[in-house]
Design a protein around this motif. Structure first.
Motif, PDB file in Angstrom:
ATOM      1  N   PRO A  59       0.872  -1.399  -0.310  1.00 23.62           N
ATOM      2  CA  PRO A  59       0.299   0.230  -0.241  1.00 23.62           C
ATOM      3  C   PRO A  59       0.734   1.058   0.276  1.00 23.62           C
ATOM      4  O   PRO A  59       0.926   2.538  -0.634  1.00 23.62           O
ATOM      5  CB  PRO A  59      -0.640   0.075   1.143  1.00 23.62           C
ATOM      6  CG  PRO A  59      -1.160  -1.583   1.574  1.00 23.62           C
ATOM      7  CD  PRO A  59       0.298  -2.096   1.488  1.00 23.62           C
ATOM      8  N   ALA A  60       1.754   1.734   0.595  1.00 28.66           N
ATOM      9  CA  ALA A  60       2.462   2.733   0.617  1.00 28.66           C
ATOM     10  C   ALA A  60       3.223   2.318  -0.537  1.00 28.66           C
ATOM     11  O   ALA A  60       4.099   3.727  -0.458  1.00 28.66           O
ATOM     12  CB  ALA A  60       3.454   2.126   2.275  1.00 28.66           C
ATOM     13  N   GLY A  61       4.025   1.800  -1.250  1.00 29.88           N
ATOM     14  CA  GLY A  61       4.684   1.426  -2.533  1.00 29.88           C
ATOM     15  C   GLY A  61       3.799   2.212  -3.606  1.00 29.88           C
ATOM     16  O   GLY A  61       4.468   2.933  -4.298  1.00 29.88           O
ATOM     17  N   ILE A  62       2.551   2.257  -3.860  1.00 32.72           N
ATOM     18  CA  ILE A  62       1.744   2.090  -4.609  1.00 32.72           C
ATOM     19  C   ILE A  62       1.876   3.808  -5.478  1.00 32.72           C
ATOM     20  O   ILE A  62       2.255   4.102  -6.165  1.00 32.72           O
ATOM     21  CB  ILE A  62       0.227   1.601  -5.024  1.00 32.72           C
ATOM     22  CG1 ILE A  62       0.706   0.745  -4.404  1.00 32.72           C
ATOM     23  CG2 ILE A  62      -0.935   2.309  -5.866  1.00 32.72           C
ATOM     24  CD1 ILE A  62      -1.085  -0.126  -4.886  1.00 32.72           C
ATOM     25  N   PRO A  63       0.865   5.253  -4.164  1.00 35.72           N
ATOM     26  CA  PRO A  63       1.458   6.309  -4.322  1.00 35.72           C
ATOM     27  C   PRO A  63       3.018   7.037  -4.712  1.00 35.72           C
ATOM     28  O   PRO A  63       3.089   7.373  -5.922  1.00 35.72           O
ATOM     29  CB  PRO A  63       1.071   7.380  -3.493  1.00 35.72           C
ATOM     30  CG  PRO A  63       0.359   6.036  -2.585  1.00 35.72           C
ATOM     31  CD  PRO A  63       0.722   4.267  -2.721  1.00 35.72           C
ATOM     32  N   ARG A  64       4.060   6.197  -4.034  1.00 35.69           N
ATOM     33  CA  ARG A  64       5.535   6.585  -4.704  1.00 35.69           C
ATOM     34  C   ARG A  64       5.456   6.221  -5.951  1.00 35.69           C
ATOM     35  O   ARG A  64       6.238   6.646  -6.185  1.00 35.69           O
ATOM     36  CB  ARG A  64       6.578   6.416  -3.651  1.00 35.69           C
ATOM     37  CG  ARG A  64       7.385   6.340  -3.431  1.00 35.69           C
ATOM     38  CD  ARG A  64       8.793   6.066  -2.451  1.00 35.69           C
ATOM     39  NE  ARG A  64       7.914   6.103  -0.642  1.00 35.69           N
ATOM     40  CZ  ARG A  64       7.309   4.517  -0.553  1.00 35.69           C
ATOM     41  NH1 ARG A  64       7.083   3.907  -0.232  1.00 35.69           N
ATOM     42  NH2 ARG A  64       6.764   5.828   1.007  1.00 35.69           N
ATOM     43  N   HIS A  65       5.403   4.640  -6.519  1.00 38.42           N
ATOM     44  CA  HIS A  65       5.334   4.931  -7.450  1.00 38.42           C
ATOM     45  C   HIS A  65       4.746   5.445  -8.460  1.00 38.42           C
ATOM     46  O   HIS A  65       5.737   5.729  -9.725  1.00 38.42           O
ATOM     47  CB  HIS A  65       5.220   3.084  -8.218  1.00 38.42           C
ATOM     48  CG  HIS A  65       5.746   2.279  -8.602  1.00 38.42           C
ATOM     49  ND1 HIS A  65       7.026   2.453  -9.478  1.00 38.42           N
ATOM     50  CD2 HIS A  65       5.021   2.209 -10.018  1.00 38.42           C
ATOM     51  CE1 HIS A  65       7.409   1.753 -10.608  1.00 38.42           C
ATOM     52  NE2 HIS A  65       6.097   1.281 -11.139  1.00 38.42           N
ATOM     53  N   ILE A  66       3.466   5.504  -8.588  1.00 42.32           N
ATOM     54  CA  ILE A  66       2.736   6.234  -9.298  1.00 42.32           C
ATOM     55  C   ILE A  66       3.362   7.944  -9.522  1.00 42.32           C
ATOM     56  O   ILE A  66       3.816   8.347 -10.833  1.00 42.32           O
ATOM     57  CB  ILE A  66       1.087   6.798  -9.100  1.00 42.32           C
ATOM     58  CG1 ILE A  66       0.555   5.595  -9.181  1.00 42.32           C
ATOM     59  CG2 ILE A  66       1.069   7.660  -9.827  1.00 42.32           C
ATOM     60  CD1 ILE A  66       0.252   5.207 -10.626  1.00 42.32           C
ATOM     61  N   LEU A  67       3.671   8.737  -8.294  1.00 41.78           N
ATOM     62  CA  LEU A  67       4.233   9.477  -8.266  1.00 41.78           C
ATOM     63  C   LEU A  67       6.671   9.738  -9.274  1.00 41.78           C
ATOM     64  O   LEU A  67       6.385  10.557 -10.187  1.00 41.78           O
ATOM     65  CB  LEU A  67       4.898   9.942  -7.228  1.00 41.78           C
ATOM     66  CG  LEU A  67       3.761  10.868  -6.390  1.00 41.78           C
ATOM     67  CD1 LEU A  67       3.689  11.353  -4.880  1.00 41.78           C
ATOM     68  CD2 LEU A  67       3.170  11.487  -7.069  1.00 41.78           C
TER      69      LEU A  67
END
Length: 111
Positions: A59-67
């Motif tokens: 869960p924490a990695g998905i927004p970081r990867h999208i950015l």
């Protein structure tokens, strides 16, 4: 609904996670299918050609990867519009913000 199958041996990058299309061994049909959507001269700029199941998908990695991919593609000349639009849509859905495609990603807060 569009369903795409891509058959090939991707080119693992030095970072051990990115799988590139440029330099990959592709079935001729797969190569032709990619070429209809992405100009060949843009292939070296493709990043994250295959979504892997590493820490990018906790869960924490998905927004970081999208950015990360948003910043990458917005910084590349010749990025096909549908890639920018798809990433912007994902940013809005996943990060829950009104997305401006040309925003300052360095200042964006990542949960």
């Amino acid at each position: 609904l569009s369903l795409t199958f891509l058959n090939g041996q991707f080119n693992l990058q030095a970072n051990g996670t990115d799988l590139a299309i440029d330099g990959a061994k592709l079935l001729p049909e797969a190569e032709a299918a990619i070429a209809t959507r992405v100009p060949r001269d843009f292939w070296p700029s493709l990043k994250c050609g295959v979504w892997d199941w590493g820490d990018r998908f906790v869960p924490a990695g998905i927004p970081r990867h999208i950015l990360e991919i948003s910043e990458w593609y917005e910084g590349r000349s010749g990025t096909p519009g549908y890639i920018i639009e798809g990433i912007a849509e994902a940013k809005g859905r996943i990060i829950g913000e009104d997305v401006v495609v040309q925003d300052d990603l360095a200042a964006a807060a990542v949960p």
